[in-house]
Design an enzyme around this catalytic site. Structure first.
Site, short mmCIF file in Angstrom:
data_model
loop_
_atom_site.label_atom_id
_atom_site.label_comp_id
_atom_site.label_asym_id
_atom_site.label_seq_id
_atom_site.Cartn_x
_atom_site.Cartn_y
_atom_site.Cartn_z
CB SER A 1 -0.91 -0.01 1.23
OG SER A 1 -1.81 1.07 1.21
CB SER B 1 3.73 -4.34 2.82
OG SER B 1 3.46 -3.49 3.90
CG PHE B 2 -2.32 -3.76 1.30
CD1 PHE B 2 -3.47 -4.02 2.03
CD2 PHE B 2 -2.44 -3.57 -0.07
CE1 PHE B 2 -4.71 -4.08 1.41
CE2 PHE B 2 -3.67 -3.63 -0.70
CZ PHE B 2 -4.82 -3.89 0.05
CG ASP C 1 10.55 -3.92 7.20
OD1 ASP C 1 10.24 -2.72 7.24
OD2 ASP C 1 9.86 -4.77 6.60
CG HIS D 1 8.61 -2.59 3.98
ND1 HIS D 1 8.11 -3.48 4.90
CD2 HIS D 1 7.54 -2.18 3.23
CE1 HIS D 1 6.80 -3.59 4.74
NE2 HIS D 1 6.43 -2.82 3.74
#
Length: 281
Positions: free
Chosen positions: A40, A109-110, A231, A259
């Site tokens: 995101s 991630s998202f 991260d 990340h």
């Protein structure tokens, strides 16, 4: 500005209609399907997350990278109610339209949270999971996650946000900034993004709540947890939490990595994915 004009910085892919959304996606290679799910943030897209690593994966797999509903070049509907159930339904509709019965989901991630939810809601469609920097458990809100909601479009602001994500900020190139900024600067784009994610403020503004232990325990598919040791956006502890609670999980931690494992360590990441997905039979 039209999609064609934005595509000077963000090349458009193919189009399919799924769950009421005109959906942009990229489809490369042949072999067992890998579905690449982006994270995101302002200006995010499948292109920005995956284009540099796709050639490495597409040599052995069919790689399908959709812009998730409301993101990238996929349609945002002002009357839409965007939540994890809608995003999972949209993803399954994309797979149906592309005649993909079962796939390995690779989520950043998202996108990892979406992969987990899809594996729980529709386990028959998921052959395996690769989760990169995925929120799980609870952890304090980080500057990288907070900054996206308050971002005001400009190349300088975009560069400042992106430099929060990798271990070495030097990987943030002018091309990366231009591609993300081009999408974030579309009229109404940042307002749309703020409707896709909750504002990081209020009583719970200091805590990020990812998938809990009980939800992770429902994942039946084999999983590979991949996380950057440094991260700063989603801390390593979130990956360790997912690794402890997904029954069929293995884990690989990349040192001197933030990340974006797929952007920071693309060759090593592609090898890990190939070993994992190739061994699923």
């Amino acid at each position: 500005m039209s999609v064609t004009e934005y595509s000077r910085e963000v090349p458009s892919g193919l189009t399919v209609h799924a769950a009421g959304h005109r959906t942009n996606y990229y489809d490369n290679g042949e072999g067992p399907p890998l579905v690449l799910l982006h994270g995101s943030g302002p200006g995010v897209s499948a292109y920005s997350n995956w284009h540099s690593v796709t050639p490495l994966l597409a040599s052995n797999f069919r790689t399908i990278a959709p812009d998730i509903a409301g993101y990238g070049l996929t349609e945002f509907r002002a009357d839409g109610h965007y939540d994890i159930k809608l995003w999972a339904a949209h993803l399954l509709a994309v797979l149906d339209a592309l005649e993909v019965d079962r796939a390995v989901l690779v989520g950043n991630s998202f996108g990892g949270a979406l992969a987990i939810a899809t594996a729980v809601f529709a386990p028959e469609r998921v052959a395996g999971l690769v989760l990169l920097g995925t929120p799980a458990g609870e952890f304090p809100m980080t500057p990288g996650l907070r900054s996206g909601w308050y971002y005001e479009p400009s190349p300088e602001n975009m560069r400042a946000i992106l430099r929060e994500f990798p271990f070495d900020p030097g990987i943030v190139t002018d091309e990366m900034v231009a591609a993300r900024y081009a999408l974030s600067a579309r009229p109404g784009a940042q307002e749309a993004f703020r409707r896709l994610v909750p504002e990081p403020s209020g009583a719970d503004g200091g805590t990020v709540r990812g998938a809990g232990a009980g939800f992770l325990a429902k994942v039946a598919a084999p999983a590979l947890i991949v996380h950057g040791r440094e991260d700063r956006v989603v801390p390593l502890e979130a990956g360790l939490f997912a690794g402890r609670h997904i029954p069929g999980a293995d884990m690989h931690v990349f040192g001197r990595c933030g990340h974006w494992v797929q952007l920071e360590r693309p060759e090593a990441f592609a090898r890990q994915v190939a070993l994992f997905a190739g061994g699923l039979g």
